[in-house]
Scaffold this active site. Structure first.
Site, PDB file in Angstrom:
ATOM      1  N   ASN A 146      -2.283  10.911   0.261  1.00 21.79           N
ATOM      2  CA  ASN A 146      -1.130  11.190  -0.604  1.00 21.79           C
ATOM      3  C   ASN A 146      -1.162  10.284  -1.832  1.00 21.79           C
ATOM      4  O   ASN A 146      -1.755   9.217  -1.782  1.00 21.79           O
ATOM      5  CB  ASN A 146       0.180  10.918   0.170  1.00 21.79           C
ATOM      6  CG  ASN A 146       0.359  11.872   1.318  1.00 21.79           C
ATOM      7  OD1 ASN A 146       0.104  13.052   1.215  1.00 21.79           O
ATOM      8  ND2 ASN A 146       0.794  11.345   2.457  1.00 21.79           N
TER       9      ASN A 146
ATOM     10  N   ARG B   2       0.879  -1.185   0.000  1.00 28.98           N
ATOM     11  CA  ARG B   2       0.000   0.000   0.000  1.00 28.98           C
ATOM     12  C   ARG B   2       0.905   1.219   0.000  1.00 28.98           C
ATOM     13  O   ARG B   2       1.166   1.797   1.043  1.00 28.98           O
ATOM     14  CB  ARG B   2      -0.930  -0.035   1.235  1.00 28.98           C
ATOM     15  CG  ARG B   2      -2.035   0.958   1.269  1.00 28.98           C
ATOM     16  CD  ARG B   2      -1.575   2.393   1.509  1.00 28.98           C
ATOM     17  NE  ARG B   2      -1.408   2.802   2.877  1.00 28.98           N
ATOM     18  CZ  ARG B   2      -0.492   3.713   3.261  1.00 28.98           C
ATOM     19  NH1 ARG B   2       0.355   4.275   2.417  1.00 28.98           N
ATOM     20  NH2 ARG B   2      -0.415   4.056   4.532  1.00 28.98           N
TER      21      ARG B   2
ATOM     22  N   GLU C 225       6.473   0.531   7.133  1.00 31.53           N
ATOM     23  CA  GLU C 225       5.928   1.586   6.277  1.00 31.53           C
ATOM     24  C   GLU C 225       5.098   0.995   5.147  1.00 31.53           C
ATOM     25  O   GLU C 225       5.532   0.071   4.449  1.00 31.53           O
ATOM     26  CB  GLU C 225       7.097   2.392   5.677  1.00 31.53           C
ATOM     27  CG  GLU C 225       6.683   3.647   4.948  1.00 31.53           C
ATOM     28  CD  GLU C 225       6.147   4.729   5.897  1.00 31.53           C
ATOM     29  OE1 GLU C 225       6.758   4.991   6.943  1.00 31.53           O
ATOM     30  OE2 GLU C 225       5.093   5.301   5.562  1.00 31.53           O
ATOM     31  N   ASP C 226       3.936   1.547   4.967  1.00 32.23           N
ATOM     32  CA  ASP C 226       3.102   1.270   3.794  1.00 32.23           C
ATOM     33  C   ASP C 226       2.826  -0.209   3.554  1.00 32.23           C
ATOM     34  O   ASP C 226       2.934  -0.714   2.434  1.00 32.23           O
ATOM     35  CB  ASP C 226       3.697   1.954   2.554  1.00 32.23           C
ATOM     36  CG  ASP C 226       3.518   3.473   2.626  1.00 32.23           C
ATOM     37  OD1 ASP C 226       3.043   3.982   3.669  1.00 32.23           O
ATOM     38  OD2 ASP C 226       3.839   4.159   1.642  1.00 32.23           O
TER      39      ASP C 226
ATOM     40  N   ASP D 137       4.860   3.638  11.074  1.00 31.55           N
ATOM     41  CA  ASP D 137       4.765   5.060  10.766  1.00 31.55           C
ATOM     42  C   ASP D 137       3.345   5.462  10.358  1.00 31.55           C
ATOM     43  O   ASP D 137       2.862   6.533  10.733  1.00 31.55           O
ATOM     44  CB  ASP D 137       5.752   5.353   9.632  1.00 31.55           C
ATOM     45  CG  ASP D 137       5.793   6.818   9.247  1.00 31.55           C
ATOM     46  OD1 ASP D 137       5.778   7.658  10.160  1.00 31.55           O
ATOM     47  OD2 ASP D 137       5.851   7.109   8.047  1.00 31.55           O
ATOM     48  N   ASP D 138       2.669   4.615   9.588  1.00 32.06           N
ATOM     49  CA  ASP D 138       1.340   4.997   9.096  1.00 32.06           C
ATOM     50  C   ASP D 138       0.309   5.018  10.213  1.00 32.06           C
ATOM     51  O   ASP D 138      -0.618   5.824  10.196  1.00 32.06           O
ATOM     52  CB  ASP D 138       0.913   4.043   7.968  1.00 32.06           C
ATOM     53  CG  ASP D 138       1.873   4.148   6.806  1.00 32.06           C
ATOM     54  OD1 ASP D 138       1.918   5.210   6.179  1.00 32.06           O
ATOM     55  OD2 ASP D 138       2.622   3.188   6.562  1.00 32.06           O
TER      56      ASP D 138
HETATM   57  N1  LIG Z   1      -0.572  12.570   5.766  1.00 28.29           N
HETATM   58  C1  LIG Z   1       0.107  11.547   6.208  1.00 28.29           C
HETATM   59  O1  LIG Z   1       1.103  11.667   6.929  1.00 28.29           O
HETATM   60  C2  LIG Z   1      -0.326  10.173   5.828  1.00 28.29           C
HETATM   61  C3  LIG Z   1      -1.236   9.974   4.834  1.00 28.29           C
HETATM   62  N2  LIG Z   1      -1.614   8.701   4.524  1.00 28.29           N
HETATM   63  C4  LIG Z   1      -2.514   8.542   3.405  1.00 28.29           C
HETATM   64  O2  LIG Z   1      -3.737   8.033   3.854  1.00 28.29           O
HETATM   65  C5  LIG Z   1      -4.320   7.246   2.857  1.00 28.29           C
HETATM   66  C6  LIG Z   1      -4.815   5.971   3.472  1.00 28.29           C
HETATM   67  O3  LIG Z   1      -3.761   5.257   4.058  1.00 28.29           O
HETATM   68  P1  LIG Z   1      -4.070   3.942   4.892  1.00 28.29           P
HETATM   69  O4  LIG Z   1      -5.089   4.186   5.917  1.00 28.29           O
HETATM   70  O5  LIG Z   1      -2.796   3.392   5.357  1.00 28.29           O
HETATM   71  O6  LIG Z   1      -4.680   3.040   3.734  1.00 28.29           O
HETATM   72  P2  LIG Z   1      -5.616   1.812   3.888  1.00 28.29           P
HETATM   73  O7  LIG Z   1      -5.599   1.099   2.601  1.00 28.29           O
HETATM   74  O8  LIG Z   1      -5.242   1.083   5.118  1.00 28.29           O
HETATM   75  O9  LIG Z   1      -7.083   2.455   4.133  1.00 28.29           O
HETATM   76  C7  LIG Z   1      -7.827   3.124   3.179  1.00 28.29           C
HETATM   77  C8  LIG Z   1      -9.228   3.310   3.706  1.00 28.29           C
HETATM   78  O10 LIG Z   1      -9.975   4.093   2.767  1.00 28.29           O
HETATM   79  C9  LIG Z   1     -11.216   3.466   2.580  1.00 28.29           C
HETATM   80  N3  LIG Z   1     -11.792   3.786   1.276  1.00 28.29           N
HETATM   81  C10 LIG Z   1     -11.396   3.369   0.066  1.00 28.29           C
HETATM   82  N4  LIG Z   1     -12.228   3.833  -0.883  1.00 28.29           N
HETATM   83  C11 LIG Z   1     -13.168   4.568  -0.247  1.00 28.29           C
HETATM   84  C12 LIG Z   1     -14.307   5.292  -0.667  1.00 28.29           C
HETATM   85  N5  LIG Z   1     -14.630   5.369  -1.948  1.00 28.29           N
HETATM   86  N6  LIG Z   1     -15.056   5.903   0.261  1.00 28.29           N
HETATM   87  C13 LIG Z   1     -14.714   5.848   1.570  1.00 28.29           C
HETATM   88  N7  LIG Z   1     -13.660   5.163   2.027  1.00 28.29           N
HETATM   89  C14 LIG Z   1     -12.896   4.527   1.128  1.00 28.29           C
HETATM   90  C15 LIG Z   1     -10.917   1.986   2.683  1.00 28.29           C
HETATM   91  O11 LIG Z   1     -12.135   1.303   2.884  1.00 28.29           O
HETATM   92  P3  LIG Z   1     -12.205  -0.292   3.073  1.00 28.29           P
HETATM   93  O12 LIG Z   1     -11.646  -0.520   4.438  1.00 28.29           O
HETATM   94  O13 LIG Z   1     -13.644  -0.571   2.957  1.00 28.29           O
HETATM   95  O14 LIG Z   1     -11.379  -0.879   1.972  1.00 28.29           O
HETATM   96  C16 LIG Z   1      -9.982   1.989   3.877  1.00 28.29           C
HETATM   97  O15 LIG Z   1     -10.714   1.995   5.067  1.00 28.29           O
HETATM   98  C17 LIG Z   1      -3.258   7.090   1.775  1.00 28.29           C
HETATM   99  O16 LIG Z   1      -3.567   7.986   0.734  1.00 28.29           O
HETATM  100  C18 LIG Z   1      -1.995   7.516   2.431  1.00 28.29           C
HETATM  101  O17 LIG Z   1      -1.105   8.104   1.528  1.00 28.29           O
HETATM  102  C19 LIG Z   1      -1.160   7.609   5.212  1.00 28.29           C
HETATM  103  C20 LIG Z   1      -0.251   7.770   6.208  1.00 28.29           C
HETATM  104  C21 LIG Z   1       0.280   9.063   6.554  1.00 28.29           C
HETATM  105  C1  LIG Z   2       3.019   9.908   4.384  1.00 29.06           C
HETATM  106  C2  LIG Z   2       2.821   8.484   4.417  1.00 29.06           C
HETATM  107  O1  LIG Z   2       3.431   7.790   5.208  1.00 29.06           O
HETATM  108  C3  LIG Z   2       1.873   7.892   3.537  1.00 29.06           C
HETATM  109  O2  LIG Z   2       1.195   8.593   2.799  1.00 29.06           O
HETATM  110  O3  LIG Z   2       1.767   6.661   3.564  1.00 29.06           O
HETATM  111 MG   LIG Z   3       3.305   5.738   4.734  1.00 29.92          MG
END
Ligand SMILES: NC(=O)C1=CN([C@@H]2O[C@H](COP(=O)(O)OP(=O)(O)OC[C@H]3O[C@@H](n4cnc5c(N)ncnc54)[C@H](OP(=O)(O)O)[C@@H]3O)[C@@H](O)[C@H]2O)C=CC1
Ligand SMILES: CC(=O)C(=O)O
Ligand SMILES: [Mg+2]
Length: 646
Positions: free
Chosen positions: A471, A214, A303-304, A326-327
């Site tokens: 992101n 991811r 990470e990821d 980290d996430d």
């Molecule tokens: N700003 C920062 O520092 C960070 C930003 N991020 C960003 O956050 C985002 C998510 O990361 P992460 O949580 O690890 O990813 P995951 O894959 O773990 O989670 C994504 C979530 O989004 C949901 N989702 C997907 N499609 C939709 C939709 N159409 N409507 C509503 N919900 C939806 C998924 O639903 P379902 O569970 O049903 O599949 C899931 O719950 C990424 O873009 C990542 O880059 C992450 C870490 C740090």
């Molecule tokens: C920033 C970060 O860790 C992410 O988008 O997954």
């Molecule tokens: Mg990350």
């Protein structure tokens, strides 16, 4: 020099971890010193023999055998030593560099100016990324000086958003000769220690490890995810002063479920689907054990990873290994920090907030958990009341217990049971039902916060908190400009990837949006943990890093309505976070660095009383201790270290 014996030095098995394709690839040549007596003809294709020139202290003669070389090319090819045009004349003579570099001697500042001027002539972000990667492989000092001196320009190129494109194209832009991290393929399960032995730099202090499943919000990129550990570690170095030669990017190649890459002839990873959970954990258990055996004090940052594996690996290893995710934790801390500042500015008391997460994955649940802890610790709320502050939306709508699908464990932490049997599918429906004070986007659904959604939030709140955190840029739920326009300048905003400043037509102020990105946390958290020789990374250390970041804003930054400090101050901020993380480790009796525990009159592993930790003189001394240990890119004034190469 030509040996009649069979080739020695690099056997096929020694190449493991450096090439994931089984094809010959020059990065293999960095794995260990080549034997001066070996004949590498046949072992390496002739075209790749040229690349052995990258090996410090080796060269190739016209018979394609390798012989030791002092000075000259070996100096220019040693990324940690090379100064290019900055080598002074007397050193050029003793290192046999005359003629190999242009005659003009330049200062580091002049070299930086060339880099920035050239960078500005390049049009596409990916070209800029490739140019900077090449620069890093040639001259580490110059690269990091450029990063540190031009943080706001360079960070988006080596980190989000451009690192996202670089990952998507990793197999295409891959440059033979650039060894930036280790590939641990699941086919190499029986060779993990041998692969770790291939890493050319001794005693890494920190490793960032991904399985590419991811990557940012871009999904499963397989082995192409390598750009992320590399980018994160560049920030550890630039922002927290880790020594570049003591950082280790690792990508686990366990296949990919991404058909695009499976069918791409240039894809560099294993061409198979990802393994079952038992096989996944069996492999990663072996990796973790091997890492600890070889480098017992190394901090591991996960990470990821796809969300369930992110939670499961954290639970599995957090008490046994020095590690964090980290996430989940870094993002939790950075968003808590911005939220603490937004809380003050929103004017809404802590216990009146209603927080809606769009996205219920590792980041969404990680942030919700961190905020919940804060509501308990600082808001005096009970765990039950604090839990009720949060609502999660995933791809199926509002997460409720009676929705009819089986919820993964992490969603049950915040699933609702007070929905009276009603289910809510669209974001607008959920907002109308929840009436949130804050909307946090972590679902990788670019543009999901439409003008209607933003206006709805503005209609319910004097100062709506809207954080589109996904992101890279293309996945951000809305832009800063959209958030400003559709809330008439009332929004309290932070995004995962930086947006440009915006002239607010209402206040007539140029406002810079906050960047709610874990890069404000992980460098300092990692630095503190490693310096303290902490036994493990605890929730309190992560929480403290959020509080320190929130408190680090200057009066000027607060008057500019910032939720986060200026990025240019990141080294200063990381040092403060590291100092306070060490304090937490001391309080918890988890610090083992004798020099540090001695400063507090304690022994390794002995808890230090809170009153002792409040001593301002000691705190100042500890901050100096941290700052003095931050690597600072500069050319040495004393060249005695280069004697061996003369
Ligand atoms: N700003 C920062 O520092 C960070 C930003 N991020 C960003 O956050 C985002 C998510 O990361 P992460 O949580 O690890 O990813 P995951 O894959 O773990 O989670 C994504 C979530 O989004 C949901 N989702 C997907 N499609 C939709 C939709 N159409 N409507 C509503 N919900 C939806 C998924 O639903 P379902 O569970 O049903 O599949 C899931 O719950 C990424 O873009 C990542 O880059 C992450 C870490 C740090
Ligand atoms: C920033 C970060 O860790 C992410 O988008 O997954
Ligand atoms: Mg990350």
């Amino acid at each position: 020099m030509r040996s009649a014996r069979k080739p020695v030095g690099l056997s096929h098995s020694q190449l493991r971890g450096i090439t994931s394709t089984g094809r010959w690839s020059s990065p293999t040549l960095h794995t260990r010193p080549l034997s001066p007596t070996a004949n590498y003809t046949g072992l390496l294709p002739p075209s790749l023999l040229q690349a052995t020139l990258k090996m410090p202290n080796t060269t190739i003669n016209d018979k394609h055998t390798v012989s030791p070389l002092k000075g000259g090319m070996s100096v220019l090819k040693s990324r940690h030593i090379n100064q290019g045009t900055s080598f002074p004349p007397q050193l050029r003579t003793s290192l046999r560099l005359r003629g190999l570099v242009p005659p003009t001697q330049e200062t580091l500042d002049q070299q930086i100016e060339r880099v920035i001027t050239f960078l500005n002539t390049l049009e596409s972000p990916i070209e800029k990324y490739c140019y900077l990667s090449r620069l890093k492989s040639e001259n580490v000092t110059l690269f990091y000086r450029v990063v540190i001196d031009h943080l706001t320009q360079i960070t988006p190129l080596i980190y989000t958003p451009v690192v996202g494109e670089a990952c998507q194209k990793f197999s295409l832009i891959y440059t033979p000769g650039l060894v930036e991290g280790l590939f641990l393929s699941k086919e190499d399960k029986d060779h993990i220690p041998e692969i770790l032995d291939n890493w050319p730099y001794p005693n890494p202090e920190i490793c960032v490890i991904t399985d590419g499943s991811r990557i940012l919000g871009l999904g499963d990129l397989g082995v192409n995810g390598m750009g992320i550990p590399i980018g994160k570690l560049s920030l550890y170095i630039a922002a927290a002063g880790f020594d570049p030669s003591r950082t280790l990017p690792i990508t686990l190649d366990m296949g990919t479920n991404n058909d695009k890459y499976l069918n791409d002839p240039l894809y560099l990873g294993l061409r198979c689907r990802r393994p079952s959970d038992p096989d996944f954990f069996d492999y990663i258990d072996s990796v973790m054990a091997a890492l600890r055996k070889k480098w017992p004090n190394m901090l591991v940052q996960f990470e990821d990873f796809s969300s369930e594996h992110a939670f499961q690996t954290l639970d599995r290893y957090r008490n046994e290994y020095l590690c964090f995710n980290d996430d989940i934790q870094g993002t939790g801390a950075v968003i808590l920090s911005g939220f603490i500042n937004a809380l003050t500015m929103s004017g809404v008391p802590l216990n009146k907030h209603r927080i809606l997460f769009f996205g219920a994955g590792s980041a969404g649940v990680g942030v919700a958990s961190q905020l919940k802890d804060h509501f308990i610790k600082s808001g005096g709320m009970s765990p039950e009341a604090a839990r009720d502050v949060f609502w999660l939306v995933d791809s199926k709508g509002l997460v409720t217990f009676d929705r009819g699908d089986k919820l993964p464990q992490h969603k049950t932490l915040f699933a609702r049971s007070d929905n009276g049997g009603k289910q809510f599918k669209t974001l607008a429906d959920v907002i109308n039902y929840v009436q949130p004070t804050a909307l946090i986007g972590l679902a990788s659904q670019g543009g999901a916060f439409t003008p209607d959604i933003i206006e709805l939030m503005a209609s319910m709140n004097d100062r709506p908190i809207i954080f589109p955190l996904s992101n890279p840029l293309t996945n951000a739920e809305c832009t800063f400009e959209q958030a400003m326009i559709h809330t008439k300048g009332k929004v309290l905003f932070a995004s995962g990837t930086a947006f440009p400043a915006f002239l607010d037509p209402y206040s007539k102020q140029v406002l810079e949006p906050g960047q709610g990105n874990n890069m404000y946390i992980f460098p300092g958290l990692g630095r503190g943990t490693v310096l303290a020789k902490a036994e493990r990374v605890t929730d309190d250390m992560v929480y403290q890093s959020a509080v320190t970041l929130a408190e680090s804003l200057t009066e000027e930054e607060r008057s500019e309505q910032r939720l986060y400090p200026r990025l240019q101050r990141i080294r200063e901020i990381s040092a403060l976070i590291a100092r306070d993380v060490i304090h937490t480790a001391l309080r918890e009796g988890l610090a083992h660095e004798p020099a540090i525990v001695r400063m507090y009159g304690a022994s390794p592993g002995q808890p230090v009383p809170a009153a002792t930790l409040r001593d301002e003189e000691r705190a100042a001394a500890l901050l100096t201790y941290v700052q003095e240990r931050m690597w600072n890119p500069a050319y040495p004034e004393d060249f005695s270290g280069l004697k061996a190469m003369m």
